[in-house]
Design a protein around this motif. Sequence first.
Motif, PDB file in Angstrom:
ATOM      1  N   ILE A 132     -22.291  -7.986   2.904  1.00 57.02           N
ATOM      2  CA  ILE A 132     -23.320  -8.315   3.793  1.00 57.02           C
ATOM      3  C   ILE A 132     -23.553  -7.612   4.975  1.00 57.02           C
ATOM      4  CG2 ILE A 132     -24.002 -10.353   5.263  1.00 57.02           C
ATOM      5  CD1 ILE A 132     -22.078 -12.176   3.717  1.00 57.02           C
ATOM      6  N   VAL A 135     -26.825 -11.244   9.162  1.00 58.95           N
ATOM      7  CA  VAL A 135     -26.919 -12.687   8.658  1.00 58.95           C
ATOM      8  C   VAL A 135     -28.283 -12.904   9.442  1.00 58.95           C
ATOM      9  CG1 VAL A 135     -26.123 -14.942   9.161  1.00 58.95           C
ATOM     10  CG2 VAL A 135     -24.495 -13.217   8.598  1.00 58.95           C
ATOM     11  N   VAL A 169     -28.601 -14.168   3.969  1.00 57.62           N
ATOM     12  CA  VAL A 169     -27.920 -12.713   4.418  1.00 57.62           C
ATOM     13  C   VAL A 169     -28.776 -11.464   3.723  1.00 57.62           C
ATOM     14  CG1 VAL A 169     -26.076 -13.693   4.569  1.00 57.62           C
ATOM     15  CG2 VAL A 169     -26.282 -12.985   2.334  1.00 57.62           C
TER      16      VAL A 169
END
Length: 222
Positions: A132, A135, A169
């Motif tokens: 990731i 976010v 994400v």
Amino acid sequence: MTIDAWPPALVPQMIGRPDLRGSVTSGTRTTSGVEQRVYSGAGRWEFRYRIPVHTRAKVLAASAMMDRLRSGESIVLKIYDMQRAMGLDGDVPAATIAGAVSAGATSLTLASPTAEVEPGLHFSIGQRLYRINRVTDGAASETIPGVILSDDAAWDDELDWDDGGNVTVSFLPPLRAAASSGAAVTFEDLVCLADLKDVTEGDMDLDLGKFGTLSLTFVEAR
């Protein structure tokens, strides 16, 4: 064939954090020093492990694994990550995908994850690894809808708890295969299908025939 699991006897001592390689193509510099760079999703993961080999079980496990890797087999590589996601309220962190996602996508929505979702975390879908980097929507912390909790906030037993809702994400590398709605996302048992980067590495020079270190570099399998 594929080695379905990393041998449990071979716990690495030194672990390189997974790095994406080959995502940038660069041309030559002009006389003024300008360099053109083209970024793409063509990169793949690289993993570096140094494994102490100091017992009979470790020597045998390493020998068997190296024979299979050098004969062209891939391995479902166990990803050792000390900075993995934390579960909410002690739960094992997990999630599912909210809505189908096509191959090549670089964003998805997690349906009410039981993890504290943060940039920099790794997750696996199937036998592939992703990280990731942003976010973009939602929050994974527990809230009461419409209420900001503070020391002087009023309590209302009629309100239901919301386990954080969905979280969207952005991640890399691009999704290797299409994923259906409800597909499992794991933050805990991280894996990646990988090949030995160089089939000539992995020789074991054992002191007294017993003690040594195995240094290996893996790359994500195509």
